[in-house]
Motif scaffolding. Structure first.
Motif, mmCIF file in Angstrom:
data_model
loop_
_atom_site.group_PDB
_atom_site.id
_atom_site.type_symbol
_atom_site.label_atom_id
_atom_site.label_comp_id
_atom_site.label_asym_id
_atom_site.label_seq_id
_atom_site.Cartn_x
_atom_site.Cartn_y
_atom_site.Cartn_z
ATOM 1 N N MET A 1 0.548 -1.597 -0.206
ATOM 2 C CA MET A 1 0.070 -0.138 0.079
ATOM 3 C C MET A 1 0.738 1.089 -0.280
ATOM 4 S SD MET A 1 -3.005 1.098 0.200
ATOM 5 C CE MET A 1 -3.960 -0.221 0.836
ATOM 6 N N ALA A 2 0.722 1.965 -1.269
ATOM 7 C CA ALA A 2 1.711 3.031 -1.161
ATOM 8 C C ALA A 2 1.351 4.423 -0.061
ATOM 9 C CB ALA A 2 1.490 4.310 -2.323
ATOM 10 N N GLU A 3 2.257 4.767 0.573
ATOM 11 C CA GLU A 3 2.405 5.729 2.064
ATOM 12 C C GLU A 3 1.772 7.467 1.929
ATOM 13 O OE1 GLU A 3 6.060 6.829 3.148
ATOM 14 O OE2 GLU A 3 7.042 6.386 2.032
ATOM 15 N N TYR A 4 1.500 7.628 0.576
ATOM 16 C CA TYR A 4 0.667 8.184 0.469
ATOM 17 C C TYR A 4 -0.854 8.260 0.014
ATOM 18 C CZ TYR A 4 5.539 9.760 -0.191
ATOM 19 O OH TYR A 4 7.259 9.620 -0.484
ATOM 20 N N ARG A 5 -1.477 10.227 -0.103
ATOM 21 C CA ARG A 5 -2.804 9.963 -0.172
ATOM 22 C C ARG A 5 -3.164 11.091 -1.053
ATOM 23 N NH1 ARG A 5 -2.447 5.964 0.861
ATOM 24 N NH2 ARG A 5 -3.929 4.099 2.773
ATOM 25 N N LEU A 6 -3.837 11.573 -1.554
ATOM 26 C CA LEU A 6 -4.038 12.331 -2.808
ATOM 27 C C LEU A 6 -5.119 12.797 -2.094
ATOM 28 C CD1 LEU A 6 -4.411 10.741 -6.565
ATOM 29 C CD2 LEU A 6 -2.449 11.844 -5.641
ATOM 30 N N THR A 7 -4.770 14.607 -2.159
ATOM 31 C CA THR A 7 -5.842 14.696 -1.774
ATOM 32 C C THR A 7 -6.821 16.655 -2.815
ATOM 33 O OG1 THR A 7 -4.691 15.614 -0.185
ATOM 34 C CG2 THR A 7 -6.294 17.605 -0.198
ATOM 35 N N ALA A 8 -8.147 16.152 -3.149
ATOM 36 C CA ALA A 8 -8.882 16.421 -4.324
ATOM 37 C C ALA A 8 -8.910 18.340 -3.466
ATOM 38 C CB ALA A 8 -10.980 16.026 -3.998
ATOM 39 N N LYS B 759 6.725 3.588 -5.496
ATOM 40 C CA LYS B 759 6.384 4.844 -4.130
ATOM 41 C C LYS B 759 4.629 4.979 -4.042
ATOM 42 C CE LYS B 759 9.530 6.334 -1.490
ATOM 43 N NZ LYS B 759 10.376 6.975 -1.604
ATOM 44 N N CYS B 783 -2.042 5.301 -4.863
ATOM 45 C CA CYS B 783 -2.314 6.288 -3.410
ATOM 46 C C CYS B 783 -3.635 5.999 -2.184
ATOM 47 C CB CYS B 783 -2.402 8.561 -3.194
ATOM 48 S SG CYS B 783 -0.733 8.506 -4.548
ATOM 49 N N ARG B 808 -9.039 16.639 -9.824
ATOM 50 C CA ARG B 808 -8.637 16.636 -8.628
ATOM 51 C C ARG B 808 -7.942 16.773 -7.951
ATOM 52 N NH1 ARG B 808 -13.515 12.602 -7.315
ATOM 53 N NH2 ARG B 808 -13.698 13.074 -9.749
ATOM 54 N N TYR B 809 -7.184 15.685 -8.304
ATOM 55 C CA TYR B 809 -5.664 15.325 -7.467
ATOM 56 C C TYR B 809 -4.162 15.589 -8.522
ATOM 57 C CZ TYR B 809 -9.192 11.872 -5.987
ATOM 58 O OH TYR B 809 -10.691 11.383 -4.823
ATOM 59 N N SER B 812 -2.082 17.708 -5.754
ATOM 60 C CA SER B 812 -1.893 16.639 -5.190
ATOM 61 C C SER B 812 -1.014 15.709 -6.065
ATOM 62 C CB SER B 812 -2.639 15.992 -4.262
ATOM 63 O OG SER B 812 -2.600 15.104 -3.353
ATOM 64 N N ILE B 816 3.305 14.942 -4.540
ATOM 65 C CA ILE B 816 3.715 13.869 -4.166
ATOM 66 C C ILE B 816 4.447 13.091 -5.008
ATOM 67 C CG2 ILE B 816 2.159 11.073 -3.675
ATOM 68 C CD1 ILE B 816 -0.037 11.963 -2.844
#
Lengths: 206, 982
Positions: A1-8, B759, B783, B808-809, B812, B816
């Motif tokens: 699982m990637a450690e990053y999360r996208l923000t909308a 990653k 992600c 929208r991403y 971000s 990242i």
């Protein structure tokens, strides 16, 4: 699982502003799915629409609604319509596909468009400064939808009742679109002796 | 003492007094005044100087046709030159100055040109100032321009705001005079959607200027009542201060509404709005314009049109003179005498060129039938007139009427030709009107009030019936039909002195005869040779008179002589109004990629690509030159990994059972065999066989593809595909829709691209070379579950991926990738580095896909499959396009590696002269290759593929350069493609 999360981030950052009675706000939560009618498959899709949503296929320039009123179907051309979800539906394609199966071709369109809602008294009058189509109810009924041009930008105009309109335009030019609408509203309100209040978006022209 | 010429009555508000200035002098007037009426009320007759001879000029008309009374209005950044005082609504604090003079208005140094008038006839500048040739642009023309001209611009940016908008109606009525009001009343009462527009600030037209009665009430009162009734109707929009200036296709009219011109301060509101009016039908009720008679020295201040004199007396309660003489060829001129007498103004004489008895008599007033005014006197204003019998009569105003010309301007905007009506000695609208237009009232040659009202009423009824409305019945407003008999009379020939035809451009009868003598007999030639009918008034009072004079010179009839073409705008429109809101940053829309805000924060510089604003480069601290930055970005990418926002490339979603067949038809190369999960490069041809666009298309599902296009051609390709599916192959089951804005797409390129990608993709996504080889594609998640599309494609020539997420991403995702790539030294790169890497790799881009190159030129001829048909295939096989002697895209490097190549240079074979005859091609793109350490280029050269290793000259005559270059493969870097497949 990637450690990053996208923000909308919506195209206008959730812009909202009022012009002394006129309200202009971004509606990032409105999800849009394009549905194309397969060649020779109109009746099949019509049946699926009726079964799933209790709605008929919208003619070009007309709007139908799902039986629960949550989804509006906007006739965009002879063989294409948009399904508009008023509540947050991040990826609405699977939702529509689950109901209509292989009766249509579905394309996610939510992020293609910036969605601005203009409401308040004289919204139609203000919109007439921007939009070449005839917005008079006799020519543009409540269940109508129109593709048009606003300040050189393609746009979709959807009446929402009570003198409010949902305006769609390309998300990449959202800033320019907002500028065009705000400038027009700002000038109109200045002419009426009104002032703009609120936050967000780019600065007003001075 | 002020307003010495003010009379009793009038349609002005005497309860308020307005103060204004003209040339620094303070005057007073009232609401309802125009600047012209207020100046006349204050006895100011001299208001300007003429265009060429700097002759003293006064107010000539009472409307927008005014040729003389042009002033600078306001000051500084709100100064408006060439404002017609006759339509400027007076407001408190109005500031105006006269124009076109050196020194004061009264003592204009340039008036000496009048003494040289015999040398300054029409077209003098075509015949003089011929030597030395070089003096024309440097000396003569600037001097002439300096001496002539109208108003001056302030040179400052216009501080006013302008708006634009759109209106729709069943019936547009142009002109709110008697005919227009009658039409509006009927249409409004019939519940049609009506727009009634008039250029005047007071609706009513000539009813405000005359003393006629309508339905038993004074005309102006009847007009006020009619307007009140119309204003109360929801279906009627009244638009005073609005000039309908042009008739366009499909019932569309252009109109400019003056919103704040009449106010001292606009208070931030727009000054004017430019309206596009969509009408189903239009009624033109624009009235008529009076014309003068040409006689010697007919241009002095105090010489005015008779209808204008009447208007000033009746509407504005102003006596343009204390002793008014009248010169007429028609009954209408006599009404001027009657109205002036009624208002207590002395009539010096009535001069009528016609035979017979005087239509009216006024005790104590001398009447001269069958007589002419042959001359006038008075240096800065009229003092007397001289008749053909030699009698000189003291007068400070001469009211002239040569008859009325129906205002046919808008009827001609679609090339309609007016026709001559001898009974009124005037042109009336022809039969070829703009679609949906009817003409009524005086504009149609119906010059009497009762008939005009009836005609307006009828016109509305016919228009509504056309539209399927049921017009209400009823009778039209009633009025008497006044006497309007006219006897055509144009020019008093008894004097050898100059007689003016066009006051604005200083064109005289003599000038027209000169034009005739020199062969400029067509009306269009006459106009250009003499400048007749040009400038702000477009000859509204001059044209028909000039045609009559020309007709007399040629011996043809006026009808045979014809008119010039009337074109929009009817009256001048401010450039600001045309620009509307499109000023500054609003001038054109801008498209921004999803990472734009982030790029701004990094200090990126930007470049435009169509409407897009793209990051050009990301300068680092200490980098002072673009090449430093670009080299670092290229080197960083090729050494480790770089990222670039490529969202601007067009993305088209293609679905349908026949999608594969469709792609086979629109691409030169085959796509039917493309497997699901694979991407293929495609070349699209135009119908004529030339390369149109290129890009990759990925097959995401059995019936689902996503096509990429170049940034610049995205819209054009989508349009092309829609045309193909809708018009060429409507039975194919295929659907296309743009998803360009819906997906943010980032290129990850370089040896560490896979490591960086790992990653961010979710665990189940295998991006190993075996699982996801070169030209693979898949719908994946990144992600932690965000939907994404992954393509293994490379523009840089490196191991590369493009990852797309919902827009929208996008911002971000960029942040990242930069964070995740820190351990690899990831660099963002812009379009400059992108350009360098694509040239190093030999990829064609906009410079090569310029619409003039073929697949063969690009070295892609083997992609054009002969096993299937496609758009452009047949014509691509024309001998000239398949000639082996044709141009080929090749690489070029300087023999002397220290030298820089230039794009646009032309290739010349060694030892040949750099001439067009020896031209063998051109350099289309150049770059400095940081990897190779020297300049490289791509270009087209004849038989290039057979000439590898040959040295030719890249000649650049414009820059004065010629460099020996070697023809090489366009693939400068990794020609085997090892890197991108690694």
């Amino acid at each position: 699982m990637a450690e990053y999360r996208l923000t909308a981030v919506p195209p206008l950052g959730g812009y909202r502003e009022t012009f002394d009675g006129l309200s202009l706000e971004e509606r990032p939560d409105v999800a849009i799915v394009s549905v194309a009618v397969p060649e020779g498959g109109r009746s099949t899709l019509e049946k699926a629409m009726t079964a799933a949503y209790g709605a008929s296929l919208p003619a070009a320039g007309r709007v139908t609604r799902s039986r629960d009123g949550r989804i509006r179907f906007l006739g965009m051309s002879a063989d294409q319509f948009f399904a508009l979800f008023d509540d947050p539906t991040a990826d609405a394609v699977p939702v529509v596909a689950a109901n209509l199966g292989d009766c249509g071709y579905f394309t996610m369109q939510s992020d293609n468009w910036v969605k601005l809602r203009l409401s308040g008294p004289r919204a139609r009058e203000r919109l007439a400064l921007l939009c070449p189509i005839d917005l008079d109810p006799s020519a543009f009924p409540r269940d109508g939808v129109a593709r048009t041009v606003i300040e050189h930008l393609g746009a979709v105009i959807l009446p929402e009742g009570d003198g409010a309109y949902l305006l769609l335009s390309a998300s990449s030019s959202a800033d320019s679109f907002l500028d065009a609408v705000r400038t027009c509203l700002g000038r109109a309100s200045t002419g009426l002796g009104l002032t703009a209040t609120g936050q967000g978006g780019s600065s007003m022209e001075t | 003492m002020t307003q010495t010429n003010r009379l009793a009555g009038g349609l002005i508000d005497r309860s308020k007094t307005l103060t204004f200035s003209f040339n620094g002098r303070q005057f007073q007037g009232h609401p309802g005044d125009t600047l012209a009426s207020a100046l006349l009320a204050n006895g100011q007759r001299l208001v300007g100087r003429s265009f060429k001879y700097h002759r003293p000029r006064g107010i000539f008309t009472a409307g927008s046709e005014e040729p003389n009374a042009l002033v600078h209005l306001r000051a500084g950044n709100r100064q408006e030159p060439n404002s017609r005082a006759t339509v400027v609504e007076l407001f408190d604090g109005l500031r105006s100055t006269s124009q076109n003079h050196r020194g004061s208005l009264e003592f204009d140094f340039m008036a000496t040109t009048d003494l040289l008038s015999r040398f300054l006839s029409a077209g003098f500048y075509y015949k003089t100032f011929m030597w030395p040739k070089s003096f024309w642009e440097k000396v003569y023309e600037p001097a002439i321009r300096n001496a002539a001209g109208l108003g001056r611009l302030s040179g400052e940016a216009d501080a006013d705001r302008y708006d634009k908008g759109y209106l729709h109606c069943d019936l547009l009525i142009i002109g709110a005079g008697p005919a227009g009001l009658a039409a509006a009343l009927r249409a409004g009462r019939s519940k049609a959607r009506v727009i009634l527009a008039d250029e005047d600030f007071r609706l009513g037209g000539r009813l405000n200027a005359e003393t006629f009665e309508v339905d038993g009430a004074p005309g102006s009162e009847w007009a006020t009542g009619a307007i009140a009734e119309l204003a109360a109707m929801d279906n009627v929009r009244l638009m005073p201060r609005t000039t309908v200036y042009g008739a366009y296709d499909h019932g569309i009219y252009g109109a400019v509404e003056r919103l704040t011109d009449h106010l001292a301060k606009a208070d931030g509101g727009p000054r004017q709005t430019l309206w596009r009016v969509y009408s189903k039908r239009a009624v033109l009720a624009a009235g008529a314009i009076e014309r003068p008679i040409a006689f010697a020295n007919n241009d002095r201040p105090g010489v005015m049109l008779a209808g204008a004199v009447r208007a000033y007396a009746n509407r504005w309660a102003v006596a343009p003179g204390r002793r008014v003489a009248i010169f007429t060829n028609n009954d209408d001129g006599w009404r001027t005498a009657r109205d002036l007498v009624c208002r207590g103004v002395a009539i010096a004489a009535i001069v009528d060129c016609r035979d017979g008895r005087a239509p009216m008599s006024f005790p104590g007033t001398e009447v001269f039938m069958r007589s002419h005014v042959v001359d006038t006197a008075g240096r800065r204003g009229l003092t007397s007139v001289t008749l053909n019998g030699g009698r000189t009569i003291a007068a400070d105003c001469l009211a002239v009427s040569g008859g009325w010309n129906p205002n046919v301007h808008l009827t001609c905007h679609h090339r309609g030709r007016p026709k001559w009506r001898p009974d009124i000695a005037a042109f009336v609208p022809g039969d070829d009107l703009p679609d949906g237009m009817r003409v009524t009232g005086a504009a149609n040659g119906t010059l009497t009030l009762g008939a005009a009202l009836a005609e307006g009423h009828t016109a509305a009824g016919v228009a509504l019936a056309d539209l399927g409305h049921a017009p209400i019945g009823g009778q039209p407003p009633r009025a008497e039909d006044e006497a309007t008999a006219v006897s055509a009379f144009w020019h008093v020939g008894e004097s050898g002195k100059r007689a003016w035809v066009d006051l604005q451009n200083d064109v005289t009868v003599k000038d027209i005869y000169l034009a005739h003598m020199e062969g400029y007999r067509s009306v269009e030639h006459l106009k250009r040779y003499t400048t007749l009918g040009m400038a702000t008034d477009q000859g509204k009072t001059a044209n028909v008179l000039a045609l009559a004079v020309m007709a007399a010179a040629t011996g043809r009839s006026i009808e045979e002589t014809g008119t010039t073409i009337f074109r929009p705008p009817y009256t001048p429109v401010a450039i600001g109004a045309i620009a509307g809101r499109a000023r500054g940053r609003h001038f054109r829309p801008t498209r921004l990629p999803p990472s734009h805000k982030w790029a701004e924060q990094q200090g990126a510089t930007f470049t435009t690509a169509g409407a897009w604003l793209r990051a050009e480069m990301f300068p680092a601290a200490g980098e002072t030159r673009g090449r430093q930055t670009t080299n670092r970005e290229v080197a960083g990418t090729r050494a480790s990994v770089g990222i670039c926002d490529v969202s601007t490339l067009g993305k088209i979603d293609i679905q349908g059972r026949d999608a594969a067949a469709f792609l086979d038809k629109v691409y030169a190369n085959g796509f039917a065999s493309l497997a699901v999960g694979k991407v293929r490069y495609g070349l699209m041809l135009r119908e004529d066989g030339m390369a149109m666009d290129d890009g990759t298309t990925a097959r995401l599902g059995e019936h689902h593809y996503v096509m990429s296009t170049t940034t610049a051609n995205a819209g054009g390709v989508l349009r092309h595909l829609e045309f193909c599916r809708q018009c060429l192959w409507p039975r194919l089951d295929v659907h296309v829709i743009s998803v360009t804005d819906g997906w943010a797409q980032v290129s990850i390129a370089g040896p560490n691209a896979r490591n960086l990608l790992r990653k961010i993709v979710d665990a189940e996504v295998d991006v190993s070379n075996d699982a996801f080889p070169y030209m693979a594609c898949a719908e994946v998640s990144v992600c932690g579950g965000a939907p994404a599309r992954l393509f293994r494609i490379s523009f840089s020539g490196e191991l590369a991926y493009e990852v797309a997420v919902p827009a929208r991403y996008g911002e971000s995702l960029t942040r990242i990738l930069m964070a995740a790539g820190a351990e690899f030294g990831v660099v963002p790169y812009g379009t400059e580095a992108l350009g360098v890497m694509r040239i190093e790799k030999g990829h064609a881009a906009g410079n090569e896909l310029n619409g003039q190159t073929t697949a063969a030129n690009l070295g892609l001829d083997r992609m054009v499959s002969g096993r299937k048909d496609c758009i452009g295939y047949t014509l691509s096989q024309r001998p000239a396009l398949t000639d082996n002697d044709g141009l080929r895209l090749m690489g070029f490097r300087p023999v002397d590696r220290r030298k820089a190549l230039t794009s646009g240079a032309h290739f010349i074979a060694a030892k040949r002269d750099a001439t067009t005859a020896n031209d063998e091609g051109w350099m289309s793109s150049v770059a400095f290759s940081p990897e190779l350490g020297h300049s490289i280029g791509l270009g087209f050269i004849k038989r290039g593929h057979e000439r590898v290793g040959e040295i030719v000259t890249a000649a650049d005559p414009i820059r004065g350069d010629a460099i020996a270059v070697e023809i090489v493969s366009p693939n400068f870097i990794d020609p085997e493609g090892v890197r991108l497949r690694g």
